[in-house]
Design a protein around this motif. Sequence first.
Motif, PDB file in Angstrom:
ATOM      1  N   LEU A 423       0.712  -1.511  -0.289  1.00  0.00           N
ATOM      2  CA  LEU A 423       0.022   0.303  -0.078  1.00  0.00           C
ATOM      3  C   LEU A 423       0.685   1.238  -0.434  1.00  0.00           C
ATOM      4  O   LEU A 423       0.719   2.437  -0.756  1.00  0.00           O
ATOM      5  N   THR A 424       1.595   1.312   0.859  1.00  0.00           N
ATOM      6  CA  THR A 424       2.647   2.197   0.401  1.00  0.00           C
ATOM      7  C   THR A 424       3.343   2.391  -0.591  1.00  0.00           C
ATOM      8  O   THR A 424       3.404   3.730  -1.086  1.00  0.00           O
ATOM      9  N   ILE A 425       4.036   1.484  -1.049  1.00  0.00           N
ATOM     10  CA  ILE A 425       4.269   1.157  -2.472  1.00  0.00           C
ATOM     11  C   ILE A 425       3.663   2.287  -3.877  1.00  0.00           C
ATOM     12  O   ILE A 425       3.659   3.429  -4.626  1.00  0.00           O
ATOM     13  N   LYS A 426       1.908   1.639  -3.491  1.00  0.00           N
ATOM     14  CA  LYS A 426       0.836   1.970  -4.495  1.00  0.00           C
ATOM     15  C   LYS A 426       0.773   3.685  -4.197  1.00  0.00           C
ATOM     16  O   LYS A 426       0.514   4.295  -5.578  1.00  0.00           O
ATOM     17  N   VAL A 427       1.224   4.514  -2.809  1.00  0.00           N
ATOM     18  CA  VAL A 427       0.990   5.574  -2.714  1.00  0.00           C
ATOM     19  C   VAL A 427       2.059   6.928  -3.293  1.00  0.00           C
ATOM     20  O   VAL A 427       2.105   7.768  -4.313  1.00  0.00           O
ATOM     21  N   GLU A 428       3.061   5.627  -3.303  1.00  0.00           N
ATOM     22  CA  GLU A 428       4.863   6.683  -3.491  1.00  0.00           C
ATOM     23  C   GLU A 428       4.360   6.443  -5.219  1.00  0.00           C
ATOM     24  O   GLU A 428       5.074   7.619  -5.756  1.00  0.00           O
ATOM     25  N   HIS A 429       3.966   4.833  -5.716  1.00  0.00           N
ATOM     26  CA  HIS A 429       4.053   5.213  -7.412  1.00  0.00           C
ATOM     27  C   HIS A 429       3.381   6.028  -7.958  1.00  0.00           C
ATOM     28  O   HIS A 429       3.183   6.873  -8.984  1.00  0.00           O
ATOM     29  N   LYS A 430       1.845   6.154  -7.293  1.00  0.00           N
ATOM     30  CA  LYS A 430       1.187   6.830  -7.726  1.00  0.00           C
ATOM     31  C   LYS A 430       1.320   8.508  -8.160  1.00  0.00           C
ATOM     32  O   LYS A 430       1.327   9.593  -8.808  1.00  0.00           O
ATOM     33  N   GLN A 431       1.869   9.199  -6.707  1.00  0.00           N
ATOM     34  CA  GLN A 431       2.572  10.518  -6.636  1.00  0.00           C
ATOM     35  C   GLN A 431       3.858  10.520  -7.975  1.00  0.00           C
ATOM     36  O   GLN A 431       4.401  11.702  -8.279  1.00  0.00           O
ATOM     37  N   SER A 432       4.579   9.388  -7.886  1.00  0.00           N
ATOM     38  CA  SER A 432       5.737   9.112  -9.146  1.00  0.00           C
ATOM     39  C   SER A 432       5.363   9.648  -9.926  1.00  0.00           C
ATOM     40  O   SER A 432       5.579  10.160 -10.976  1.00  0.00           O
ATOM     41  N   ASN A 433       3.827   9.252 -10.573  1.00  0.00           N
ATOM     42  CA  ASN A 433       3.455   8.714 -11.897  1.00  0.00           C
ATOM     43  C   ASN A 433       3.222   9.844 -12.267  1.00  0.00           C
ATOM     44  O   ASN A 433       3.190   9.927 -13.564  1.00  0.00           O
ATOM     45  N   ASN A 434       2.197  11.125 -11.609  1.00  0.00           N
ATOM     46  CA  ASN A 434       1.795  12.381 -11.828  1.00  0.00           C
ATOM     47  C   ASN A 434       2.429  13.172 -12.348  1.00  0.00           C
ATOM     48  O   ASN A 434       3.143  13.390 -12.980  1.00  0.00           O
ATOM     49  N   SER A 435       4.249  12.827 -11.217  1.00  0.00           N
ATOM     50  CA  SER A 435       5.507  13.749 -12.005  1.00  0.00           C
ATOM     51  C   SER A 435       5.754  13.066 -13.043  1.00  0.00           C
ATOM     52  O   SER A 435       6.534  14.328 -13.986  1.00  0.00           O
ATOM     53  N   PHE A 436       5.786  12.085 -13.626  1.00  0.00           N
ATOM     54  CA  PHE A 436       6.531  11.218 -14.431  1.00  0.00           C
ATOM     55  C   PHE A 436       5.246  11.619 -15.978  1.00  0.00           C
ATOM     56  O   PHE A 436       6.322  11.979 -17.111  1.00  0.00           O
ATOM     57  N   GLU A 437       4.252  11.893 -16.015  1.00  0.00           N
ATOM     58  CA  GLU A 437       3.063  12.128 -16.923  1.00  0.00           C
ATOM     59  C   GLU A 437       3.970  12.918 -17.144  1.00  0.00           C
ATOM     60  O   GLU A 437       3.770  13.422 -18.237  1.00  0.00           O
ATOM     61  N   LYS A 438       4.010  14.429 -16.347  1.00  0.00           N
ATOM     62  CA  LYS A 438       3.799  15.917 -16.253  1.00  0.00           C
ATOM     63  C   LYS A 438       5.617  16.061 -17.299  1.00  0.00           C
ATOM     64  O   LYS A 438       5.622  16.978 -18.578  1.00  0.00           O
ATOM     65  N   GLU A 439       6.289  15.512 -16.713  1.00  0.00           N
ATOM     66  CA  GLU A 439       7.986  14.935 -17.344  1.00  0.00           C
ATOM     67  C   GLU A 439       7.584  14.752 -19.226  1.00  0.00           C
ATOM     68  O   GLU A 439       8.326  15.260 -20.111  1.00  0.00           O
ATOM     69  N   LYS A 440       7.167  13.761 -18.517  1.00  0.00           N
ATOM     70  CA  LYS A 440       7.155  13.391 -20.254  1.00  0.00           C
ATOM     71  C   LYS A 440       6.365  13.549 -21.085  1.00  0.00           C
ATOM     72  O   LYS A 440       6.426  13.632 -22.338  1.00  0.00           O
ATOM     73  N   GLU A 441       4.938  14.340 -21.375  1.00  0.00           N
ATOM     74  CA  GLU A 441       4.212  15.054 -22.003  1.00  0.00           C
ATOM     75  C   GLU A 441       5.007  16.225 -22.096  1.00  0.00           C
ATOM     76  O   GLU A 441       4.485  16.895 -23.128  1.00  0.00           O
ATOM     77  N   GLU A 442       5.708  17.276 -21.267  1.00  0.00           N
ATOM     78  CA  GLU A 442       6.380  17.928 -21.286  1.00  0.00           C
ATOM     79  C   GLU A 442       7.635  17.992 -23.015  1.00  0.00           C
ATOM     80  O   GLU A 442       7.765  18.455 -23.502  1.00  0.00           O
ATOM     81  N   LYS A 443       8.920  16.747 -22.018  1.00  0.00           N
ATOM     82  CA  LYS A 443       9.189  16.591 -23.775  1.00  0.00           C
ATOM     83  C   LYS A 443       8.631  15.582 -24.883  1.00  0.00           C
ATOM     84  O   LYS A 443       8.820  16.389 -25.717  1.00  0.00           O
ATOM     85  N   LYS A 444       7.123  15.662 -25.069  1.00  0.00           N
ATOM     86  CA  LYS A 444       6.675  14.632 -26.003  1.00  0.00           C
ATOM     87  C   LYS A 444       6.505  16.592 -26.641  1.00  0.00           C
ATOM     88  O   LYS A 444       6.858  16.473 -27.960  1.00  0.00           O
ATOM     89  N   GLN A 445       6.278  17.460 -26.125  1.00  0.00           N
ATOM     90  CA  GLN A 445       5.843  18.834 -26.303  1.00  0.00           C
ATOM     91  C   GLN A 445       6.895  19.415 -27.382  1.00  0.00           C
ATOM     92  O   GLN A 445       6.868  19.963 -28.757  1.00  0.00           O
ATOM     93  N   ASN A 446       7.924  18.922 -26.488  1.00  0.00           N
ATOM     94  CA  ASN A 446       9.409  19.287 -27.345  1.00  0.00           C
ATOM     95  C   ASN A 446       9.490  18.976 -27.859  1.00  0.00           C
ATOM     96  O   ASN A 446      10.508  19.869 -29.178  1.00  0.00           O
ATOM     97  N   TYR A 447       9.469  17.921 -28.247  1.00  0.00           N
ATOM     98  CA  TYR A 447      10.688  16.742 -29.545  1.00  0.00           C
ATOM     99  C   TYR A 447       9.454  16.938 -30.265  1.00  0.00           C
ATOM    100  O   TYR A 447       9.295  17.315 -31.783  1.00  0.00           O
ATOM    101  N   ARG A 448       8.095  17.862 -30.304  1.00  0.00           N
ATOM    102  CA  ARG A 448       7.156  17.677 -31.347  1.00  0.00           C
ATOM    103  C   ARG A 448       7.070  18.628 -32.336  1.00  0.00           C
ATOM    104  O   ARG A 448       7.132  19.189 -33.575  1.00  0.00           O
ATOM    105  N   ASN A 449       7.613  19.507 -31.137  1.00  0.00           N
ATOM    106  CA  ASN A 449       8.034  21.242 -31.437  1.00  0.00           C
ATOM    107  C   ASN A 449       9.561  21.131 -32.686  1.00  0.00           C
ATOM    108  O   ASN A 449       9.195  21.605 -33.783  1.00  0.00           O
ATOM    109  N   GLN A 450      10.151  20.443 -32.228  1.00  0.00           N
ATOM    110  CA  GLN A 450      11.102  20.153 -33.310  1.00  0.00           C
ATOM    111  C   GLN A 450      11.193  19.879 -34.114  1.00  0.00           C
ATOM    112  O   GLN A 450      11.964  20.338 -35.508  1.00  0.00           O
TER     113      GLN A 450
END
Length: 623
Positions: A423-450
């Motif tokens: 359960l502890t890992i689930k909570v940490e993973h959810k928080q980590s996923n939110n951060s990861f998704e945000k970072e991935k979205e920014e990276k995707k937009q950067n590559y699309r622009n290039q």
Amino acid sequence: MIFFPNLYKDELLFSALARYFKYSGDENKKDFMLEIFNSSSTCASTIFPTNLKNLCEKLPSPNAYSTDYIINNHTLLPYYSPFLANDRASKLRETMKNEDGKNIFMKSGRTASTVKNEKKLKYCLSCVDEEKQTKGECYWHRSHQIEGVKVCPIHKTWLVESLIPFTERKHKHEFISLEDSIREADLSSIDINLKTEFKHFLYVAEQTEHLLNRSFKPLGLENLKNFYTSKLNKRQLVTLGGRIRWEKLIPKFNAYYGKQLLETLDSYIYPNKSDTWIHKLLRKPRVSCHPLRHILFLGFLGETIASMVIQIDTKSYKPFGDGPWICLNKAADHFHQPIVTSCVITRDYKSGHPIGTFSCSCGFVFSRRGPDKTFNDQYKIGRKKEFGIVWEDKLVELALKGLSLRKMADLLGVDPMTIKKKLTIKVEHKQSNNSFEKEKEEKKQNYRNQWIKMMIINEEETIKDIRLQNQKVYMWLYRNDKEWLKINSPTIQKGNRNNSVLKVNWKKRDADMVARVESIVSNILKEKKPLIKVTKNEIGRRLGILSSLYKNCYNLPMTLKVVNQSLETTEQFQERRIRNVVREMRKTNPSIKEWQVIRATGLKKKNAVKLKRVIIREIYGMN
């Protein structure tokens, strides 16, 4: 034979015969072949020596070795045997014992392989120093001569390449010892990128050494294919229907080793190809594959020769019975139902007992030590390795109901501390996923622009030309945003596609080669030490097109005509040798005798009689 040197551990038979040739003081190579093999036509082979029965029969009794002992411990056959069909391996062994070896490379599959032979014999400086101190001499190791072996598996140092050709030697009856071949080492030429992949080269060297020193029997092409497929299945590189996920496997394999290393080992797999060596390895086996490629694939799977042999040997042994096996996931609807189809058997390194690892389609993976002795043993779990998505979804469902840790643990078949940890890992993973998704979205937009920017700058170019501007951007979008990339790419014009196969302009090559042949023949005739006969092989080697003179001769008619016109007969070569010897002798001896010329040229008695008029003519300057 009055004596024969003792064979050292891991010594190539070629090396032992080279030491014997040196000790014997015999200068005539063909006479030496006749002495040891009872045949002057036998070649000094480094890979598959033949006529070994004749050799063993001639050995003095205190040093006698059997043919099987020599093959297993001092030739390269044990390296190839595990990956050949059983009947082919047996025929190859018999050929080495009794025949002249004319078709031996065809039987071994070497001629069909695209893995090239090593160019030179190799040695380890540390081995040389150690052997000179303990044995008083050094020798060629067979484990150093295999394709792909660049590192000594014992001392873990780079091997030194000698000047002695591995196969295509000018004198095919010549044995050359390591003592006479050691030169000053120059390891600076090793590419810096290859040095960074030292661990891969060391792995290849260690697995090669293991193959050579265990003398495994043929493992069976079907068994090998099934073993590889089961390992890929564990990595989710095989569909439920049993189809290999080639679009994922090939990029992963290339990325694991790197393009440069694989090209160095003649094993790089080009994308979008559907008939490569890796396809032949994993489809229904029809042909054998080079052992180096088996080793590379094992390394990619995280396996070794030893672990593979154990698992293949235990395949017929069924310590857990026939599948399907029972799923022991308490969170699944199919709990206690026989739906598990994957069971990988390994051995406990301490006790030697079989360990079965069961993987269910629900993601639950567990293992237990076998063999199963009673009916109830199939309901036991030794260790839970993975819980899977079904189990984890059930955990979340129970947690939302507000049940206690103990109650959830009882329902899911684990202890309360495991529930708390998950359960502890689930909570940490959810928080980590939110951060990861945000970072991935920014990276995707950067590559699309290039990519859009590259499209604007190169608006008249094809997608192939644009992607070459920045391969990184294209590959990231291809792997992570493929649909968007497809929509936002220029349409490929069929008429502009280049043929991937480069066609050879044979007419131009033929014309270019004619002039070079005349120059090469002129150079050969001018060379004095050593005197070399003008042969088709010698011309082809110097041109760098030896195989083409035989395989593609119909494409090089003018070149072939000039080559054939330039060839020397044996008698012409002997006459040239006589002229050369007389010319050299005149510099120091004005009075030359006929017998001196015969001795200096090494002519046999019948040839000396035949060429007597030529000898007299050269001595006395007569027409």
